[in-house]
Design an enzyme around this catalytic site. Sequence first.
Site, short mmCIF file in Angstrom:
data_model
loop_
_atom_site.label_atom_id
_atom_site.label_comp_id
_atom_site.label_asym_id
_atom_site.label_seq_id
_atom_site.Cartn_x
_atom_site.Cartn_y
_atom_site.Cartn_z
CG HIS A 128 -6.10 -7.10 -12.00
ND1 HIS A 128 -4.77 -6.95 -12.31
CD2 HIS A 128 -6.20 -6.92 -10.66
CE1 HIS A 128 -4.09 -6.67 -11.20
NE2 HIS A 128 -4.93 -6.65 -10.19
CE LYS A 177 1.07 -1.20 -3.84
NZ LYS A 177 -0.32 -1.64 -3.73
NE ARG A 181 -5.10 -11.84 -5.04
CZ ARG A 181 -4.20 -10.89 -5.11
NH1 ARG A 181 -3.24 -10.95 -5.99
NH2 ARG A 181 -4.23 -9.85 -4.30
CB SER A 208 0.58 -6.81 -10.06
OG SER A 208 -0.72 -6.66 -10.54
P1 ADP Z 1 -3.82 -3.56 -4.66
O1 ADP Z 1 -2.54 -2.85 -4.88
O2 ADP Z 1 -4.92 -2.80 -4.00
O3 ADP Z 1 -3.68 -4.98 -4.13
P2 ADP Z 1 -4.21 -4.73 -7.21
O4 ADP Z 1 -4.13 -3.99 -8.48
O5 ADP Z 1 -3.16 -5.75 -6.96
O6 ADP Z 1 -4.38 -3.68 -6.10
O7 ADP Z 1 -5.60 -5.46 -7.13
C1 ADP Z 1 -6.81 -4.77 -7.28
C2 ADP Z 1 -7.92 -5.69 -6.89
O8 ADP Z 1 -7.87 -6.86 -7.69
C3 ADP Z 1 -7.87 -6.19 -5.46
O9 ADP Z 1 -9.19 -6.35 -5.00
C4 ADP Z 1 -7.20 -7.53 -5.56
O10 ADP Z 1 -7.59 -8.39 -4.53
C5 ADP Z 1 -7.77 -7.99 -6.89
N1 ADP Z 1 -6.93 -8.99 -7.53
C6 ADP Z 1 -5.61 -8.95 -7.76
N2 ADP Z 1 -5.17 -10.09 -8.35
C7 ADP Z 1 -6.27 -10.88 -8.48
C8 ADP Z 1 -6.49 -12.21 -8.97
N3 ADP Z 1 -5.50 -12.98 -9.42
N4 ADP Z 1 -7.74 -12.68 -8.94
C9 ADP Z 1 -8.74 -11.91 -8.45
N5 ADP Z 1 -8.60 -10.69 -7.93
C10 ADP Z 1 -7.39 -10.17 -7.95
#
Ligand code: ADP
Length: 162
Positions: free
Chosen positions: A18, A42, A92, A130
């Site tokens: 992130h 969720k 990703r 996450s």
């Molecule tokens: P969600 O629950 O919508 O997947 P996240 O908090 O996991 O939300 O992710 C928010 C955003 O960050 C999404 O666009 C996700 O693709 C991106 N994201 C999550 N992990 C990574 C990563 N390792 N690298 C790049 N983008 C990421």
Amino acid sequence: MEKVAIYPGSFDPVTNGHFDIVERGLKIFDKIIVAIMYNPAKQSLFSIDERVEMLKTSMQDFNNHVEFASFNGLTVDYAAQRKAHAILRGLRAVSDFDYEFQMALMNRRLNREIQTLFLMTGLRWIFTSSSIIKEAAKFGGNIEDMVPPIVNEKIKEKYAGN
Ligand code: ADP
């Protein structure tokens, strides 16, 4: 005019992936609003307040170029309310693509003024999520290379005693 993007997600908790997207996004936008989507359906490990605190601590060097918030309801409505020009999302592996594509198209139907912008994550974070971090930390795995120090600390506290 200030160029503003909103970066919506669960951030449960924030990871280096992130962080990477925010850092890249700031090369394009003047301000990024990192917005935690409140989704009662969720199950989350951290409360919204805990997530905001970890985001704030890990991104403090971005100063007032990054803001933290949480919202209910449609992302496009929140983006419009905050006068954002774009929704920022991170990509990703290919596995993200299908869902993100559907979402971006739906959001465009809902509000044609707001564009979704995808940024490719750094190669190092391609498998960082996450959920995988929580899974590893739960069983005592070392995750310190994948998350900001505050997250490493807080996640250990959460799972202490497991
Ligand atoms: P969600 O629950 O919508 O997947 P996240 O908090 O996991 O939300 O992710 C928010 C955003 O960050 C999404 O666009 C996700 O693709 C991106 N994201 C999550 N992990 C990574 C990563 N390792 N690298 C790049 N983008 C990421």
